[in-house]
Design an enzyme around this catalytic site. Structure first.
Site, PDB file in Angstrom:
ATOM      1  N   SER A   1      40.769  23.135 -34.406  1.00 40.53           N
ATOM      2  CA  SER A   1      40.155  22.076 -35.214  1.00 40.53           C
ATOM      3  C   SER A   1      38.647  22.207 -35.316  1.00 40.53           C
ATOM      4  O   SER A   1      37.998  21.391 -35.968  1.00 40.53           O
ATOM      5  CB  SER A   1      40.497  20.725 -34.607  1.00 40.53           C
ATOM      6  OG  SER A   1      39.863  20.555 -33.359  1.00 40.53           O
TER       7      SER A   1
ATOM      8  N   THR B   1      38.101  18.165 -35.021  1.00 39.06           N
ATOM      9  CA  THR B   1      36.748  17.642 -34.746  1.00 39.06           C
ATOM     10  C   THR B   1      36.469  17.371 -33.274  1.00 39.06           C
ATOM     11  O   THR B   1      37.321  16.891 -32.540  1.00 39.06           O
ATOM     12  CB  THR B   1      36.482  16.325 -35.512  1.00 39.06           C
ATOM     13  OG1 THR B   1      36.864  16.475 -36.856  1.00 39.06           O
ATOM     14  CG2 THR B   1      35.032  15.918 -35.437  1.00 39.06           C
TER      15      THR B   1
ATOM     16  N   THR C   1      33.244  20.434 -36.689  1.00 38.74           N
ATOM     17  CA  THR C   1      34.661  20.476 -37.076  1.00 38.74           C
ATOM     18  C   THR C   1      34.951  21.598 -38.055  1.00 38.74           C
ATOM     19  O   THR C   1      34.046  22.075 -38.756  1.00 38.74           O
ATOM     20  CB  THR C   1      35.041  19.134 -37.738  1.00 38.74           C
ATOM     21  OG1 THR C   1      36.455  19.075 -37.930  1.00 38.74           O
ATOM     22  CG2 THR C   1      34.395  18.965 -39.104  1.00 38.74           C
TER      23      THR C   1
ATOM     24  N   ARG D   1      35.529  20.996 -49.818  1.00 44.53           N
ATOM     25  CA  ARG D   1      35.675  19.631 -49.291  1.00 44.53           C
ATOM     26  C   ARG D   1      34.865  19.501 -47.996  1.00 44.53           C
ATOM     27  O   ARG D   1      34.979  20.327 -47.097  1.00 44.53           O
ATOM     28  CB  ARG D   1      37.150  19.334 -49.006  1.00 44.53           C
ATOM     29  CG  ARG D   1      37.424  17.950 -48.361  1.00 44.53           C
ATOM     30  CD  ARG D   1      37.506  18.014 -46.848  1.00 44.53           C
ATOM     31  NE  ARG D   1      37.952  16.749 -46.258  1.00 44.53           N
ATOM     32  CZ  ARG D   1      37.908  16.470 -44.967  1.00 44.53           C
ATOM     33  NH1 ARG D   1      37.422  17.348 -44.112  1.00 44.53           N
ATOM     34  NH2 ARG D   1      38.330  15.310 -44.513  1.00 44.53           N
ATOM     35  N   VAL D   2      34.020  18.489 -47.923  1.00 45.07           N
ATOM     36  CA  VAL D   2      33.411  18.182 -46.633  1.00 45.07           C
ATOM     37  C   VAL D   2      33.897  16.806 -46.209  1.00 45.07           C
ATOM     38  O   VAL D   2      34.095  15.924 -47.037  1.00 45.07           O
ATOM     39  CB  VAL D   2      31.863  18.229 -46.641  1.00 45.07           C
ATOM     40  CG1 VAL D   2      31.359  19.638 -46.828  1.00 45.07           C
ATOM     41  CG2 VAL D   2      31.293  17.310 -47.686  1.00 45.07           C
TER      42      VAL D   2
ATOM     43  N   THR E   1      36.094  11.061 -34.902  1.00 43.89           N
ATOM     44  CA  THR E   1      37.036  12.137 -35.203  1.00 43.89           C
ATOM     45  C   THR E   1      38.230  11.500 -35.918  1.00 43.89           C
ATOM     46  O   THR E   1      38.445  10.305 -35.827  1.00 43.89           O
ATOM     47  CB  THR E   1      37.528  12.846 -33.927  1.00 43.89           C
ATOM     48  OG1 THR E   1      38.232  11.904 -33.105  1.00 43.89           O
ATOM     49  CG2 THR E   1      36.386  13.436 -33.119  1.00 43.89           C
ATOM     50  N   GLY E   2      39.007  12.324 -36.603  1.00 45.88           N
ATOM     51  CA  GLY E   2      40.154  11.780 -37.336  1.00 45.88           C
ATOM     52  C   GLY E   2      39.912  11.829 -38.833  1.00 45.88           C
ATOM     53  O   GLY E   2      39.084  12.622 -39.304  1.00 45.88           O
TER      54      GLY E   2
HETATM   55  N1  GLY Z   1      36.838  14.115 -39.167  1.00 49.82           N
HETATM   56  C1  GLY Z   1      36.883  15.417 -39.662  1.00 49.82           C
HETATM   57  C2  GLY Z   1      37.202  15.549 -41.063  1.00 49.82           C
HETATM   58  O1  GLY Z   1      37.797  14.667 -41.651  1.00 49.82           O
HETATM   59  O2  GLY Z   1      36.854  16.562 -41.626  1.00 49.82           O
END
Ligand code: GLY
Length: 402
Positions: free
Chosen positions: A99, A241, A259, A269-270, A292-293
């Protein structure tokens, strides 16, 4: 002490030549406060603490080693940002953490794109990189954007070029295992697929079925290592993450998040991690927070900034994080709600100026890592809903190629 670019490049070359961690961090230039090498001492009535996402802590993973290294540095007097960037770097360089950094699950095209951001409380500075390719340690690059430029956020090719100029060595971040999973994910796609199709979306963490016959024998171990779950085809999915926040004995605070983001994402995509105020935020007078998530849920509430603002108003870290989670749920679109509850998981972490800390998640079951005078350990996150209240529907946000 100020460090020239040439001096830094020397340090970067030494690092590239193979200095072992955490010595890599020792090669970093010192962070200066208005021309002085020593951070300003702010009034402080607390104690040193580091709080972090767990990243497989119980499995004696890089998540455990990361916070231990950061704590060791912090207690030996390191700058808080240096300590936590060194801590998360151990996870970034771990090919078994899918991740973050090296070994992260790639985008639709099979390319690993990384996001990271950081803030340094004593100097009120921030840095970030988004969708950077071929550089395993984006948190350190974000720190270098902060130190060596007048900018805050570099993305894509420009971020990579900057990193290479600063002495980072490009490398292929796609491990053989991540490539195999990408090929498997690709093989499950149909020409008519769209990016939103609940039918193919995998279950939530905690409702994860055992990998099917299509999975590898060691999928279960792989999935326990971080925030990953397997769909019915044995394909892993993750938002991944690591966020880490630290306060020193003198009350200086820093935060960092890094991450590989959402697996199989659309290139470019960020998520929330590189966004100052979403993935992490730090105010030296108040505290720090990060997430995170599901990044798309956090971005809409500027969750890390909001948590720090709630702490500024006098809330404890836990009360602040639960209030942020309430805001997340209030801001969730209908398609992601079932029976008034969201169909995703999200975690927040916070520490305040007194060294009080907390982590909170949407659904019961998440853990976090903390280090203080009692040493490093794992604790349970506070939560909005019991695990049994999770809607029995797939996790939202997994992408398919059209
Ligand atoms: N929390 C990491 C992401 O959604 O990229």
């Amino acid at each position: 002490m100020s460090v020239s670019r040439r001096d830094f490049l020397g340090a970067g070359a030494a690092a590239a030549a193979g200095l072992a961690l955490p010595r890599l961090a020792e090669g970093m230039p010192a962070i200066t406060v208005r021309g002085r090498a020593e951070p300003e001492i702010t009034p402080f009535a607390g104690r040193p603490v580091i709080i972090s996402a767990a990243n497989g802590y119980n499995r004696d993973s890089s998540g455990k080693r990361g916070i231990e290294v950061a704590w060791d540095m912090l207690t030996k007097g390191a700058d808080p940002l240096d300590a936590i960037v060194s801590g998360v770097q151990i996870v970034e360089l771990d090919p078994n953490d899918n991740s973050v950094g090296l070994g992260g699950l790639p985008n639709e095209d099979g390319v690993v794109e990384l996001d990271a951001s950081c803030m340094h409380g004593p100097t009120k500075r921030a840095g970030a990189v988004g969708a950077i390719q071929d550089i395993a340690t984006p948190a350190a690059v974000a720190r270098d954007v902060m130190i060596h430029t007048d900018h805050i956020f570099l993305v894509g090719e420009g971020a990579k070029r900057f990193a290479i100029e600063m002495g980072y060595k490009p490398q292929n971040l796609l491990t053989e295992r991540a490539r195999e999973y990408w090929v498997k994910w690709k093989s499950t796609l149909n020409p008519g697929d769209n990016w939103l199709d609940p039918d193919q979306i995998p279950p939530m963490k905690g409702q994860r079925p055992a990998p099917t016959g299509a999975g590898r024998p060691d999928d279960e171990e792989y999935s326990s290592n971080t925030h990953v779950w397997f769909d019915r085809n044995g394909v892993p999915h993750t938002y991944g993450t690591i966020n880490m926040n630290a306060i020193t004995a003198s009350g200086d605070i820093a935060s960092v998040t890094t991450t590989s983001g959402l697996s199989w994402k659309i290139p470019g995509r960020v998520g929330d991690s590189p966004l100052i105020g979403a993935g992490q935020y730090c105010d030296n007078e108040v505290g720090a927070a990060g997430s995170t998530g599901r990044g798309e849920a956090n971005i809409k509430v500027c969750g890390a900034f909001l948590a720090v603002e709630f702490m500024r108003q006098g809330m404890t870290p836990q009360a602040a994080l639960m209030k942020v989670m309430e805001r997340v749920i209030a801001m969730t679109e209908d398609r992601l709600m079932v029976n008034g509850k969201p169909t995703f998981q999200l975690q927040y972490y916070a520490v305040n100026k007194k060294g009080e800390y907390a982590a909170a998640c949407c659904y019961e079951g998440s853990t976090f890592a903390v280090a203080d005078e009692k040493g490093a350990r794992i604790e349970k996150c506070a939560y909005m809903y019991k695990a049994s209240e999770q809607p029995a529907v797939p996790l939202s946000g997994v992408l398919r190629k059209p």
